[in-house]
Design an enzyme around this catalytic site. Structure first.
Site, short mmCIF file in Angstrom:
data_model
loop_
_atom_site.label_atom_id
_atom_site.label_comp_id
_atom_site.label_asym_id
_atom_site.label_seq_id
_atom_site.Cartn_x
_atom_site.Cartn_y
_atom_site.Cartn_z
N TRP A 132 0.83 -1.22 0.00
CA TRP A 132 0.00 0.00 0.00
C TRP A 132 0.85 1.26 0.00
CZ3 TRP A 132 -4.36 -1.17 -1.84
CH2 TRP A 132 -4.91 -2.44 -1.58
N ASP A 203 -1.76 6.19 6.47
CA ASP A 203 -2.82 5.34 5.93
C ASP A 203 -3.08 4.24 6.96
OD1 ASP A 203 -4.41 3.45 4.70
OD2 ASP A 203 -3.11 3.16 2.96
N LYS A 227 -12.50 -2.49 6.15
CA LYS A 227 -11.81 -3.50 6.96
C LYS A 227 -12.27 -3.44 8.41
CE LYS A 227 -7.97 -3.02 3.75
NZ LYS A 227 -7.94 -4.21 2.91
#
Lengths: 391, 391
Positions: A132, A203, A227
């Site tokens: 990511w 993030d 999530k």
């Protein structure tokens, strides 16, 4: 490191008839549900889904679904503002912080962060600890000059840096990092305190609300909801007063401006109403049970049950012990054939979506907030039996 | 112009007990539902909501909700690819056209259009016929030099231009227009054929799939889903081969690039899975009944029933007759007090969300694809009675 703790799973009792008719795998879950180890979107609380189902054709006597109502009406406004207020409460965010709910996923923030934090003569510094962070870095490079302050690519993205490892440039505008990398299963397991007074952007898509975040260590925290907070289609963005100030200086189109969203309480266009409503139910579920202080030790226990099996020797963990993720546990069986056998046998037993990410292989056990503790016990037991039979 | 046509409403029969217990207003709708005239998000088909409700905790025996499953798994992939294929079928889009489902609403497309259609030495030409075109123009001006080829601001945004009215520049890159303006209730009621070989971009958020679009007249059609196709949180973008070619030349971050979305079948990041699933059910509902050819004359009939009352004289329509919208019917009572009385009395009778947009005032009757024809009869009857009592 996640320490094993005492504490039994809490089993919820459901009417027997509901189980009898649908529980194919004998898991004891209602509605024929199975253990869903998806790395995202992840499991939602059963009672959140039940409430959504009850109100699906007529929300609280309004005569219509949440999906059908005007986003400018009082009913939706209450849903929306309550969700924002409860998210603020769960995070402990002060009134002068921005709490936004946007569209486009964390991936759109990869573009919005450089746009909203643009500073003349300065450049962002990125910390790259996996899939990511790497993607975000790629987008930032399309838009501006970027310095990579740290990368764990050389060791296969198996770790996060200590606070003093990243090397920042003197002209750093903001530091960017990913608090938990889902693909490698690599977690800082702390609020990093880097040696810089630049803005800190994180993030936290895969661990926001899974543990306490000390907001004084951050300026921007963004997270896709799918999530740990709700369904896909919402991204939460938390902004410090310093970040809001920088963002206010930019001239950006409506949907790319944090400032415009902030001023309109995230109703600057038609919001993803139903997804925000689902997040709102999720926040209520967390708050009712005790918030982040309630869920954090449960998440630690769930992860510890699986790491305990890994440390017994048959399985080989991917991440270094100091950065073992509580959310995504990545490991390999002794051979690739056994990895495949593991995933297939697990699937047949009602343990879904355990294959590792294509870039890493092996097995990935993802257990976010709403994943039940009984499932951690069940997968640990399955892992031990599989190791015994194939060891 | 919308012509009144012969054709009775089709009433669906529901079990009496369902009606008895919840039908507060005696409307004859199931689940205590009311007539929802919201300009967006708008009404969804009852059977689409029923199917979603049935599968909410366990989708087709998978043991989980559509909201919880991995977007990389086979089950979601089927849902996603079927939705895209059915949208393509409903539009009659050839295989070499792009059909995308994105996040961020039509509003994000206001920024993505100039980014993806950037052409060195050329500039976009905008046609401004109301609220939405005006907003889009504002975003484009932040990003590039723009020419306004036509505006109906001088007459209060009450009309759309004829094909030869807009004045384009020789260096035009693309022509931009809004096929239906929801605030003014202004509709082209045709596929415009402008005198230019530039790309043609159309925001069709409020009338895509409500009538046939001749794709040979367009290069880009984009639309937020929440009016005529599904819930908020999805935007459909249709791209001609010419548009795809121009977009492929840009270097853009993942979530701002049509090309990257197109190549990944709109699974370039975690899509808004549940919202796409709902659109998919909506497309199936349209296709099962006969597609756009089935719904278009129903939409014409619904609108005609209301315009017929307006033409009786008590109410004053906002749009010129040549551009009266089939989706959003805007009008005023003789006084502002009567406008308010109308909206209040309507609300008390189970007719929701009829107040006009704050910038225009008056009354707005929005009836998209899934709004039942019986509701058009009901509001027409209410309007006549209100006129009789207050005339």
């Amino acid at each position: 490191m996640v320490a094993a703790r005492a504490g039994a799973s809490v089993a919820i009792r459901y009417p027997l008839t509901m189980l009898e008719t649908q529980d194919k795998h004998g898991l004891g879950l209602p509605y024929g549900r199975i253990y869903n180890f998806s790395a995202g979107p992840g499991a939602l609380p059963v009672e959140v889904l039940e409430e959504a189902k009850d109100d699906l054709l007529n929300y609280k006597g309004t005569g219509m679904s949440v999906m059908e109502m005007s986003h400018r009406g009082k009913t939706y406004d209450d849903i929306h503002m309550t969700a924002l207020a409860n998210l603020r409460k769960l995070l402990g965010a002060p009134d002068d912080w921005g709490v936004l709910m946007l569209q486009g996923g964390a991936s759109l923030q990869n573009a919005m962060v450089p746009m909203n934090l643009k500073m003349e003569g300065k450049r962002p510094n990125y910390i790259d600890t996996g899939h990511w962070g790497h993607l975000s870095l790629g987008d930032a490079k399309l838009m501006t000059d970027v310095h990579v302050a740290y990368s764990s690519e050389g060791t296969g993205f198996d770790r996060a840096p200590s606070d003093d490892e990243p090397q920042f440039t003197p002209d750093v505008s903001y530091v960017y990092y990913t608090s938990n990398e889902t693909v490698g299963g690599v977690d800082y397991l702390r609020d990093a305190t880097f040696n810089t007074d630049a803005l800190v952007v994180c993030d936290a898509s895969s661990n926001i609300l899974s543990r306490k975040f000390d907001l004084t260590k951050y300026d921007v925290i963004f997270a896709g909801a799918q999530k740990t907070q709700g369904p896909a289609g919402v991204t939460t963005v938390i902004l410090s007063p310093r970040a809001l100030e920088v963002a206010a200086q930019q001239k950006l189109p409506l949907m790319l401006s944090w400032t415009k969203a902030h001023k309109a309480h995230s109703i600057h266009n038609t919001p993803p109403c139903f997804a925000i409503y689902m997040c709102g139910l999720y926040y209520q579920w967390l708050l009712k049970n005790g918030g982040v202080d309630w869920i954090a030790p449960i998440n630690e226990r769930k992860a510890a049950k699986v790491y305990e099996v890994i440390d017994e020797g048959f399985y080989k963990g991917h991440a270094v012990k100091e950065n073992r993720s509580r959310m995504n546990i990545t490991f390999k069986c002794p051979t690739e054939e056994l990895d495949k056998k593991f995933a297939d046998e697990a699937e047949a037993n009602g343990f879904s979506t355990l294959a590792g990410h294509r870039s890493v292989g092996g097995i990935r056990v993802s257990m976010y907030n709403a994943f039940p503790e009984s499932g951690a016990d069940a997968i640990a037991q399955f892992m031990r039996e599989f190791a015994r039979k194939n060891g």
